[in-house]
Motif scaffolding. Structure first.
Motif, PDB file in Angstrom:
ATOM      1  N   PRO A  34       0.806  -1.221   0.000  1.00  0.00           N
ATOM      2  CA  PRO A  34       0.000   0.000   0.000  1.00  0.00           C
ATOM      3  C   PRO A  34       0.843   1.278   0.000  1.00  0.00           C
ATOM      4  CG  PRO A  34       0.082  -0.974   2.208  1.00  0.00           C
ATOM      5  CD  PRO A  34       0.882  -1.860   1.316  1.00  0.00           C
TER       6      PRO A  34
ATOM      7  N   LEU B 189       0.227   5.299  -0.994  1.00  0.00           N
ATOM      8  CA  LEU B 189      -0.408   6.514  -1.514  1.00  0.00           C
ATOM      9  C   LEU B 189       0.715   7.501  -1.803  1.00  0.00           C
ATOM     10  CD1 LEU B 189      -3.165   6.299   1.175  1.00  0.00           C
ATOM     11  CD2 LEU B 189      -3.683   6.308  -1.270  1.00  0.00           C
TER      12      LEU B 189
ATOM     13  N   THR C 235      -6.308   2.250   0.876  1.00  0.00           N
ATOM     14  CA  THR C 235      -7.042   2.963  -0.177  1.00  0.00           C
ATOM     15  C   THR C 235      -8.487   3.234   0.221  1.00  0.00           C
ATOM     16  OG1 THR C 235      -5.663   1.647  -1.642  1.00  0.00           O
ATOM     17  CG2 THR C 235      -7.331   2.982  -2.682  1.00  0.00           C
TER      18      THR C 235
ATOM     19  N   LEU D 205      -7.014  10.551   0.164  1.00  0.00           N
ATOM     20  CA  LEU D 205      -5.966  10.750  -0.844  1.00  0.00           C
ATOM     21  C   LEU D 205      -6.141   9.814  -2.040  1.00  0.00           C
ATOM     22  CD1 LEU D 205      -2.714  11.017   1.335  1.00  0.00           C
ATOM     23  CD2 LEU D 205      -3.965  12.866   0.220  1.00  0.00           C
TER      24      LEU D 205
HETATM   25  O1  LIG Z   1      -2.909   2.349  -5.331  1.00  0.00           O
HETATM   26  C1  LIG Z   1      -2.901   3.232  -4.524  1.00  0.00           C
HETATM   27  C2  LIG Z   1      -2.430   3.003  -3.143  1.00  0.00           C
HETATM   28  O2  LIG Z   1      -1.667   1.830  -3.031  1.00  0.00           O
HETATM   29  C3  LIG Z   1      -3.383   4.584  -4.886  1.00  0.00           C
HETATM   30  O3  LIG Z   1      -4.750   4.621  -4.881  1.00  0.00           O
HETATM   31  P1  LIG Z   1      -5.530   5.582  -5.909  1.00  0.00           P
HETATM   32  O4  LIG Z   1      -5.063   5.172  -7.276  1.00  0.00           O
HETATM   33  O5  LIG Z   1      -6.965   5.308  -5.651  1.00  0.00           O
HETATM   34  O6  LIG Z   1      -5.144   6.994  -5.585  1.00  0.00           O
END
Ligand SMILES: O=C(CO)COP(=O)(O)O
Ligand SMILES: NC(=O)C1=CN([C@@H]2O[C@H](COP(=O)(O)OP(=O)(O)OC[C@H]3O[C@@H](n4cnc5c(N)ncnc54)[C@H](OP(=O)(O)O)[C@@H]3O)[C@@H](O)[C@H]2O)C=CC1
Length: 304
Positions: free
Chosen positions: A110, A112, A221, A226
């Motif tokens: 994960p 962001l 997510t 974000l």
């Molecule tokens: O993949 C993501 C986090 O690991 C980013 O998410 P979004 O593409 O929804 O911004």
């Protein structure tokens, strides 16, 4: 030893990954359609070519690269989270099919990108069937603020990051409608069940979905404003149309396209994906967020 890292795609994620590699003193060059350097210049002599282009650009970038002289030692890393609408292939499958003699590594999450740019700590997973390649990428990107794990299950790691985008849209709807913590917990848990169902059918390993790239990315997510996918769901719930949302969203929300591909797959293969189906109907404008919720709540009762 500093390595040479070529990053393709100078969007939010490509830029954040470039920062991580530069922080570790690697030589980083970036390519994008707007950039001044050619693709040939950027990939020349690269130890790693990392693609962070959105799904719609993957085929075009791989085919441009195919005609260029790339060292057989170069490792391709894909950080895209999507599915090809024509073939349902994952990005790594496209890279591997285009470059059958190269090691291909998936970098998932994960992660962001905005938090990475703020230098907040994070972990990620790099997966490959060639473990030496995954370990090479692990060393290049690992630091005291970015902890990189390796995994053999390239498909499971890639699908975790891709499928959770659909659930992030649903989670945004859940929060936008203020449905509460019980509803959110139920949605994420049943969402994970749905991801496992299709992922395992596809050939991914069950346990991968309970790791960082599955449950981990689902939690990040589905709980963060974000996330662009979460934002799509949230804005739908507060009454905006999909066209309005996509016109204003910063960057790419891959879940919109992924939902379409998944619904097609679930019908062809007869795999029940009720949350994905309601997200699809919502995106198509066939149901309101409240109707989608009711459809899910009133499905036939059954054992867990
Ligand atoms: O993949 C993501 C986090 O690991 C980013 O998410 P979004 O593409 O929804 O911004
Ligand atoms: N942002 C994040 O937090 C994370 C994103 N990802 C994934 O990474 C991918 C990129 O996301 P993100 O950087 O946020 O998105 P952005 O919209 O910020 O950037 C997309 C990038 O893809 C490029 N691109 C799109 N189409 C083409 C094409 N036809 N040819 C060449 N390049 C193209 C864009 O180039 P141009 O600028 O020229 O349009 C841009 O560099 C997505 O699949 C996303 O799911 C994964 C983890 C985290």
């Amino acid at each position: 030893m500093p390595k040479s890292v070529a990053i393709l795609g100078a969007g939010a994620w490509g830029t954040a990954l470039a920062t991580l590699a530069k922080t570790n003193s690697h030589k980083v060059s970036m390519w994008s359609r707007q950039g001044s350097q050619t693709l040939a210049e950027v990939v020349q002599g690269a130890d790693i070519v990392l693609s962070a282009v959105s799904m719609k650009g993957v085929r075009s970038v791989t085919s441009q690269l195919q005609s260029l002289p790339v060292s057989p030692e170069t490792i391709f890393v894909t950080a895209t989270k999507g599915l090809d609408p024509q073939t349902t292939c994952t990005p790594s499958q496209i890279w591997q099919e285009t470059f059958p003699n190269h090691a291909v590594v998936v970098l998932s999450g994960p992660n962001l990108s905005k938090e990475i740019q703020q230098e907040l700590p994070a972990a990620t997973v790099v997966a490959s069937s060639v473990m030496a390649a995954a370990e090479f990428v692990q060393v290049v990107f690992s630091s005291d603020r970015f902890r990189v794990y390796t995994n053999y299950d390239i498909l499971g790691v890639e699908l975790g990051g891709t499928l959770k985008n659909v659930m992030a849209i649903a989670a945004g709807v859940c929060d936008g409608l203020h449905l509460g913590t019980n509803a959110k917990a139920a949605l994420l848990t049943r969402g994970l069940t749905e991801m496992v169902r299709i992922g395992v059918h596809w050939g991914a390993k069950l346990e991968t979905f309970y790791g960082l790239s599955g449950l981990g990315d689902l939690l990040a997510t589905c709980n963060s404003p974000l996330s662009r996918n979460y934002q799509v769901g949230y804005q739908l719930a507060v009454g905006q149309t999909l066209a309005e949302i996509l016109a204003h969203i910063e960057g790419t929300a891959e879940g919109v396209n992924t939902t379409q591909v998944l619904v097609q797959l679930s019908k062809q293969q007869n795999i029940p994906m009720p949350i994905t189906e309601q997200v699809h109907r919502l995106l198509q404008g066939e149901v309101t967020p409240r109707q989608a919720l009711l459809e899910l709540m009133l499905r036939d009762i059954k054992p867990e």
